[in-house]
Design a protein around this motif. Structure first.
Motif, short mmCIF file in Angstrom:
data_model
loop_
_atom_site.label_atom_id
_atom_site.label_comp_id
_atom_site.label_asym_id
_atom_site.label_seq_id
_atom_site.Cartn_x
_atom_site.Cartn_y
_atom_site.Cartn_z
N UNK A 8 52.91 29.88 42.44
CA UNK A 8 51.93 30.83 41.95
C UNK A 8 51.07 31.29 43.13
N UNK A 9 51.04 32.59 43.39
CA UNK A 9 50.25 33.16 44.48
C UNK A 9 49.04 33.87 43.88
N UNK A 10 47.84 33.39 44.24
CA UNK A 10 46.59 33.94 43.72
C UNK A 10 45.83 34.57 44.89
N UNK A 11 45.87 35.89 44.97
CA UNK A 11 45.29 36.61 46.11
C UNK A 11 44.91 38.01 45.65
N UNK A 12 43.63 38.40 45.87
CA UNK A 12 43.20 39.71 45.38
C UNK A 12 43.52 40.85 46.35
N UNK A 13 43.84 40.53 47.60
CA UNK A 13 44.25 41.56 48.56
C UNK A 13 45.74 41.83 48.36
N UNK A 14 46.06 43.03 47.86
CA UNK A 14 47.44 43.34 47.50
C UNK A 14 48.39 43.25 48.69
N UNK A 15 47.95 43.71 49.86
CA UNK A 15 48.82 43.69 51.04
C UNK A 15 49.14 42.25 51.46
N UNK A 16 48.12 41.39 51.47
CA UNK A 16 48.34 39.98 51.83
C UNK A 16 49.22 39.31 50.79
N UNK A 17 48.96 39.60 49.52
CA UNK A 17 49.76 39.00 48.44
C UNK A 17 51.22 39.40 48.55
N UNK A 34 49.00 36.80 40.78
CA UNK A 34 47.83 37.36 40.10
C UNK A 34 46.75 37.62 41.15
N UNK A 35 45.81 38.51 40.80
CA UNK A 35 44.74 38.83 41.73
C UNK A 35 43.39 38.29 41.27
N UNK A 36 43.37 37.44 40.23
CA UNK A 36 42.08 36.92 39.75
C UNK A 36 42.19 35.47 39.27
N UNK A 57 38.04 33.76 47.63
CA UNK A 57 37.21 34.91 47.33
C UNK A 57 37.85 35.83 46.32
N UNK A 58 37.78 35.45 45.04
CA UNK A 58 38.41 36.23 43.97
C UNK A 58 37.37 37.11 43.27
N UNK A 59 37.79 38.20 42.62
CA UNK A 59 36.83 39.14 42.07
C UNK A 59 36.11 38.68 40.81
N UNK A 60 36.67 37.71 40.08
CA UNK A 60 36.03 37.30 38.83
C UNK A 60 35.31 35.96 38.94
N UNK A 61 36.02 34.91 39.32
CA UNK A 61 35.39 33.60 39.51
C UNK A 61 35.79 33.05 40.87
N UNK A 62 34.99 32.16 41.39
CA UNK A 62 35.27 31.62 42.72
C UNK A 62 36.48 30.69 42.67
#
Length: 232
Positions: A8-17, A34-36, A57-62
């Protein structure tokens, strides 16, 4: 039957993900993404991945909260990939249950190596009894039945505290153990967050097992965070 590890990859930066997923897919890993943080927790429950790569550093919760929530039910290895370089934040992530921490920018070769180590430890622990009779790495051997430590075929005398530290490092070999974790495991809460005693014992332990304590080959220091025993 397809036994490739599921990550499972959790990363909000689309390019890095996308970069991480492409690299993992090229190595044969299966990925979900997912990004959150909220969805990451849900996916961890529903898909039960073999490993989680998590940005803090995610957009919804830390990401720290994500670690804590997942650790309520799962021992799945969690590797942090974050731009946060602060030692306190690294310690907090590891204390909450992360297995490893990579600071951005990172090399994909290093990430893949850390994934292999984390998966190896997890699968070994899942398929065999937690208690070990012996531990061997390079020229170091620990016999837990006889409580003997041997380096270069020579028996080494350790104090009871040094032996307990060595035993703990072996149990989690390849993983960075924070100062607080070691202190709580060895001395309990009575010693609080005092790290000076730990440094003294660790220095003594290194003098006994390292050929050159200034350039250790067995016990590595993660400055400001803790210690790690090599596993290969």
């Amino acid at each position: 039957m397809d036994n490739k590890p599921y990550i499972l990859v959790v990363e909000d930066d689309k390019h890095i993900r996308n970069f991480i997923i492409a690299a993992l897919s090229a190595q044969g890993y299966k990925c979900i993404e997912t990004d959150n943080g909220i969805e990451a927790i849900a996916l961890s429950l529903s898909h039960n991945p073999d490993l989680i790569i998590l940005d803090l550093g995610l957009p919804d919760i830390d990401g720290i909260e994500v670690i804590a929530k997942i650790r309520e039910w799962s021992k799945t290895p969690i590797i942090i990939v974050s731009a946060r370089e602060n030692e306190r934040q690294k310690v907090e992530a590891l204390d909450k249950g992360a297995d490893d921490y990579l600071t951005k920018p990172f090399g994909i070769g290093e990430l893949l190596a850390r994934i292999r180590v984390a998966l190896r430890h997890f699968f070994i622990n899942e398929t065999q009894d937690k208690s070990m009779d012996t531990f061997k790495v390079k020229k170091l051997c620990i016999d837990f039945i006889k409580r003997q430590v041997i380096i270069n075929d020579e028996k080494i005398h350790l104090t009871p505290i040094e032996y307990k530290i060595m035993e703990l490092l072996c149990k989690y070999s390849g993983k960075v153990l924070t100062h607080n974790f070691i202190i709580n495991e060895i001395w309990g809460s009575a010693i609080g967050n005092e790290t000076q005693s730990l440094r003294v014992f660790m220095a003594g332990l290194r003098r006994k097992i390292e050929k050159d304590p200034a350039q250790p080959e067995y016990i590595y220091t993660e400055v400001g965070v803790g210690y790690k025993l090599v596993d290969e």
